[in-house]
Design an enzyme around this catalytic site. Structure first.
Site, mmCIF file in Angstrom:
data_model
loop_
_atom_site.group_PDB
_atom_site.id
_atom_site.type_symbol
_atom_site.label_atom_id
_atom_site.label_comp_id
_atom_site.label_asym_id
_atom_site.label_seq_id
_atom_site.Cartn_x
_atom_site.Cartn_y
_atom_site.Cartn_z
ATOM 1 N N GLY A 59 46.305 29.979 42.013
ATOM 2 C CA GLY A 59 46.992 30.058 40.648
ATOM 3 C C GLY A 59 48.220 30.872 40.468
ATOM 4 O O GLY A 59 48.533 31.764 41.532
ATOM 5 N N LEU A 60 48.544 30.826 39.309
ATOM 6 C CA LEU A 60 49.922 31.487 39.296
ATOM 7 C C LEU A 60 49.453 33.132 39.089
ATOM 8 O O LEU A 60 48.448 33.497 38.848
ATOM 9 C CB LEU A 60 50.528 31.143 37.675
ATOM 10 C CG LEU A 60 51.048 29.630 37.453
ATOM 11 C CD1 LEU A 60 51.295 29.333 36.301
ATOM 12 C CD2 LEU A 60 52.326 29.769 38.534
ATOM 13 N N SER A 61 50.446 33.764 39.082
ATOM 14 C CA SER A 61 50.321 35.353 39.094
ATOM 15 C C SER A 61 49.816 35.555 37.661
ATOM 16 O O SER A 61 50.637 34.991 36.416
ATOM 17 C CB SER A 61 51.708 36.105 39.068
ATOM 18 O OG SER A 61 51.677 37.442 39.038
ATOM 19 N N GLY A 62 49.065 36.626 37.374
ATOM 20 C CA GLY A 62 48.395 36.835 36.040
ATOM 21 C C GLY A 62 47.327 35.916 35.485
ATOM 22 O O GLY A 62 46.864 35.887 34.218
ATOM 23 N N SER A 63 46.937 34.910 36.260
ATOM 24 C CA SER A 63 45.895 33.783 35.718
ATOM 25 C C SER A 63 44.483 34.346 35.797
ATOM 26 O O SER A 63 43.642 33.809 35.268
ATOM 27 C CB SER A 63 46.163 32.532 36.809
ATOM 28 O OG SER A 63 45.678 32.765 38.196
ATOM 29 N N GLY A 64 44.426 35.396 36.412
ATOM 30 C CA GLY A 64 43.287 35.992 36.584
ATOM 31 C C GLY A 64 42.478 36.161 38.062
ATOM 32 O O GLY A 64 41.078 36.316 38.070
ATOM 33 N N LYS A 65 43.063 35.491 38.989
ATOM 34 C CA LYS A 65 42.376 35.209 40.432
ATOM 35 C C LYS A 65 41.762 36.443 40.943
ATOM 36 O O LYS A 65 40.650 36.408 41.277
ATOM 37 C CB LYS A 65 43.490 34.876 41.452
ATOM 38 C CG LYS A 65 44.064 33.531 40.999
ATOM 39 C CD LYS A 65 45.383 33.232 42.360
ATOM 40 C CE LYS A 65 46.383 34.193 42.350
ATOM 41 N NZ LYS A 65 47.154 34.531 41.071
ATOM 42 N N SER A 66 42.584 37.778 40.982
ATOM 43 C CA SER A 66 41.827 38.804 41.482
ATOM 44 C C SER A 66 40.705 39.531 40.753
ATOM 45 O O SER A 66 39.678 39.846 41.260
ATOM 46 C CB SER A 66 42.752 39.935 41.545
ATOM 47 O OG SER A 66 43.943 39.616 42.662
ATOM 48 N N SER A 121 49.199 31.198 46.765
ATOM 49 C CA SER A 121 49.230 30.046 47.832
ATOM 50 C C SER A 121 49.680 28.945 47.206
ATOM 51 O O SER A 121 49.138 27.953 46.689
ATOM 52 C CB SER A 121 47.930 29.976 48.451
ATOM 53 O OG SER A 121 47.056 29.732 47.533
#
Length: 199
Positions: free
Chosen positions: A34-41, A108
């Protein structure tokens, strides 16, 4: 394709299924994209923490952390992004072979790269988690001020600004992080793990 020619594959004395049996649970990769800032981490670490609390062998591979070590020689060109993901895919495969549930948090952005990683795994071992979030929301969050820098031209090849993000076509899980709480996202992922009898 390996450039080395004088190498031979050695089968391990202890197999992946041996480790799974010993652990009492399955192994897989939860591939957060997902986009940077989407909450993945944030979500990946919350999943990992809950797995750990339940005595399940787990590990988190995070994009920024990996670029401090294994992939510190890579930039953000399309070729470097592809190599970044290729290396992570191979590392994730080793973790799955070791009997762990590994969560990976990487933008990715390219579908072909993600599809290649999927092909490394046996059926059911690769779970693509699309953390969907409008870019406007990601920009408001912008915890690292990356979007602001990209808008000012201080960062080149930034996904969503001047480099594309290709949405997954058939992800196993979609997390709309602008609508769900972290706990709700974790519950959704755990439901999939139970559905597949991984935990």
């Amino acid at each position: 394709m390996s450039k080395a020619t004088n190498i031979t594959w050695h089968d391990a004395a202890v197999t992946k299924n041996d480790r799974r049996a010993s652990n009492g649970h399955g192994s897989c990769v939860l591939w957060f994209t997902g986009l940077s800032g989407s909450g993945k981490s944030t979500i990946a670490n919350a999943v990992s923490s809950k797995l750990f609390q339940q005595g399940i062998n787990e590990y988190v591979l995070d994009g920024d952390n990996i670029r401090h070590g294994l992939n510190q020689d890579l930039g953000f060109s399309d070729d470097d992004r592809t190599e970044n993901i290729r290396r992570i895919g191979e590392v994730a495969k080793l973790f799955v072979d070791s009997g762990k549930i590994v969560t990976t948090a990487f933008i990715s952005p390219f579908r072909t790269d993600r599809d290649h990683i999927r092909s490394l795994f046996e059926e059911g071992e690769f779970i693509e988690v699309f953390v969907e979030c409008p870019i406007e929301t990601c920009e408001v969050r912008d915890p690292k001020q990356l979007y602001a820098k990209a808008r000012r031209g201080e960062i080149k090849d930034f996904t969503g600004i001047d480099s594309p993000y290709e949405r997954p076509q058939h992800p196993e899980i979609i997390i709309q992080s602008h609508l769900l709480s972290v706990d709700e996202a974790v519950q959704k992922i755990f439901s999939k793990l139970r559905e597949r009898f991984i935990i």
